[in-house]
Design an enzyme around this catalytic site. Sequence first.
Site, short mmCIF file in Angstrom:
data_model
loop_
_atom_site.label_atom_id
_atom_site.label_comp_id
_atom_site.label_asym_id
_atom_site.label_seq_id
_atom_site.Cartn_x
_atom_site.Cartn_y
_atom_site.Cartn_z
CD GLU A 20 3.42 16.04 -23.67
OE1 GLU A 20 3.07 17.06 -22.75
OE2 GLU A 20 2.94 14.67 -23.85
CG HIS A 76 -4.41 10.34 -24.31
ND1 HIS A 76 -4.82 9.93 -24.07
CD2 HIS A 76 -3.16 10.18 -25.01
CE1 HIS A 76 -3.61 10.85 -23.22
NE2 HIS A 76 -3.22 10.34 -23.66
CG ASN A 134 -5.12 15.97 -20.58
OD1 ASN A 134 -4.23 15.78 -20.14
ND2 ASN A 134 -6.27 15.84 -19.33
CD GLU A 179 -6.61 15.46 -15.01
OE1 GLU A 179 -6.16 14.39 -14.87
OE2 GLU A 179 -6.95 15.71 -16.52
CG HIS A 200 -1.82 15.21 -23.87
ND1 HIS A 200 -0.98 16.02 -24.51
CD2 HIS A 200 -1.14 14.32 -23.66
CE1 HIS A 200 -0.19 15.68 -23.84
NE2 HIS A 200 0.18 14.39 -23.34
NE ARG A 202 -2.26 16.35 -13.08
CZ ARG A 202 -1.12 15.64 -12.22
NH1 ARG A 202 -1.24 15.54 -11.03
NH2 ARG A 202 -0.16 15.19 -12.66
CE LYS A 246 2.81 16.50 -15.89
NZ LYS A 246 2.93 15.52 -15.87
CG HIS A 269 2.47 10.04 -25.43
ND1 HIS A 269 0.55 10.07 -25.05
CD2 HIS A 269 3.07 11.63 -24.33
CE1 HIS A 269 1.18 11.30 -24.89
NE2 HIS A 269 1.89 12.40 -23.99
NE ARG A 277 -3.96 -2.02 2.34
CZ ARG A 277 -3.61 -3.20 2.88
NH1 ARG A 277 -2.67 -2.56 4.10
NH2 ARG A 277 -4.81 -4.25 2.90
CE LYS A 314 -3.72 13.42 -14.46
NZ LYS A 314 -3.85 14.03 -15.62
#
Lengths: 376, 376
Positions: free
Chosen positions: B193, B259, B252, B244, B255, B248, B234, B274, B129, B151
């Site tokens: 990016e 994606h 994207n 997010e 993106h 945030r 960032k 990517h 955990r 993330k």
Amino acid sequence: MNAAAGSAPTKVHVPLGERAYDILIGPGLIAGAGREIAARLKGRKAAIVTDENVAAHYLAPLTESLAEAGIAATPVILPPGEKTKSFEPLMRACNEVLAARIERNDAVIALGGGVIGDLAGFVAGIVRRGVRFVQIPTSLLAQVDSSVGGKTGINSRHGKNLIGVFNQPDLVLADSDTLKTLSPREFRAGYAEVAKYGLIDQPDFFAWLEANWQDVFAGGEARIRAIATSCQAKADVVVEDEREMGRRALLNLGHTFGHALEAATAYDSSRLVHGEAVAIGMVLAHDFSARMNLASPDDARRVERHLRAVGLPVSMNEIPGQLPGAGQLMDAIAQDKKVKDGKLTFILTRGIGQSFIANDVPESEVLNFLKEKHPG
Amino acid sequence: MNAAAGSAPTKVHVPLGERAYDILIGPGLIAGAGREIAARLKGRKAAIVTDENVAAHYLAPLTESLAEAGIAATPVILPPGEKTKSFEPLMRACNEVLAARIERNDAVIALGGGVIGDLAGFVAGIVRRGVRFVQIPTSLLAQVDSSVGGKTGINSRHGKNLIGVFNQPDLVLADSDTLKTLSPREFRAGYAEVAKYGLIDQPDFFAWLEANWQDVFAGGEARIRAIATSCQAKADVVVEDEREMGRRALLNLGHTFGHALEAATAYDSSRLVHGEAVAIGMVLAHDFSARMNLASPDDARRVERHLRAVGLPVSMNEIPGQLPGAGQLMDAIAQDKKVKDGKLTFILTRGIGQSFIANDVPESEVLNFLKEKHPG
């Protein structure tokens, strides 16, 4: 905690700041689940993670209650049993929850015992990096222990619960009616965790259980009281130490030995279920404390007597089949608990309701104790 | 941010309360990793999660640096490529980290690009955990984007990054020397990016990149500056909106289309990586914004011109092989983003450095736009 009055459920609030939530305890809560959930969550979709056995009893009424509250539910039905707490069912459940297009404000609902709660809570914590999560525990074990506190996860070949997240539920609905469909063995196994709260730090509760356990087993007010007292006890510890940096470890009373026994029986529930392992583990923890001259052997006998009275196993000899030797049990303990310089952390006790965290228990003492108890 | 002075690395601090951490940027950081890590973490064990390609270059020097600082490291070496962001490698990595007996105060170290960082961060977040987590990004993409912000996750057959956790690292070491071993294609992909941060809200940075991109590609101070500016940008967004819920989402930009294109090419890096998908996606986002009369078409052409100058693809036609039709691309977008009443959330722009979150973009407009751009 509110006293149960009429048909209003008993409520235990878990004040964890922005992760605070309520535990509702009482009869008829599945029939009222839709209303309670709709009042608390924004989303109008849910995935109900459950197992085949529980689904047969409670999936239809829960789905109906949700539909009445405007929540569309998709079932995710997994096989029953501890083996469901592993990677393949986790992957399957995640994919089915995604296929149901559950978004962050929608809910994953765990409908089942501890296995389902632990797995579904993990799923809710990782799908889309976290969606809402509701626990509807249907076993006594889940109602008094695993559904409260936010520990979720699966087992690994290296041990139990080694992979997971902390993920507090948004709501727990402990419907006491569901306990009517438990087998006596399952009920007893959950009762081991109820007794644990007395042994940790509530000697009066343990004494009350000794006097009233038959009423608890019979159902009714005594049962609700036992569940609510257990949930409150667990909530108190969790609020103090959510991520188990300290005091929360007390909840592991009996669990270090217990986990080793579960590993030793390959999580085969025909031989040993979790609560039975904890029952044996609690007697061992009291015996080991007596051996370390911390507690009186009379306390260990008192614990043994009560757990035996309710029908729980209290010694390793009662586990059917062959157990591995003391050395292998010790290895399982060492993987479960951090061993540092030959010392490990153990929950020991000075007597009934006087447990404490011991950080420097010599591995060798534990091994010798296991050899005495289990010369095989 | 400190200016790079002599051999001291440039530092970007991410002030996230009890999850605050430093990003160090500069040459020679792998050789100094043991010292930096030992100074910040209590544990003296680490698992280095990496891929076969990166291991060949950097596993030995990192292991040596850790050993010099008294940290015993176990390598967990996975296959390179996006397919590693899936359940089977996740399971394998978790089990190997557990076999290495990594405890909560020990570290999982991600040594590699974005795939390794996302996977290792997820592993670090769920083993026991949560154990400590260090990012050593070795690609430009990972240094300016994925290693910062917490993330983590893997892909599902339902889409990219749909299963994971928020897990901030305890330290990021962006060793600029590692960029020397990147292929030009990989460097360009990361550069997409970098340019994105200019396009989001820093028009001056975008103009600086237009004027100085050759120096950034050549290495040296301009490269460090571009990386540090990107990390700072960032970090600023992440600090404002860690999970997010709002701002945030600006990250994207490009993106959503990107994606969908990655899904449409089945994450086949021989066709599209990517950063290339993001480059095409950013041009599409500017074009779509122009089509919605939000921005001037000149801005879209300016973005296209700069990205083409550095050698990035800027239109769907440049992707080798057959693409699925506009309808299927739209389905991929709808799974990636929440669609509500036929509207979806999109990052649009009013011009260079003027992007914003649009919450009510009609699905039908996006579909028509895709049909125009990709009549196939």
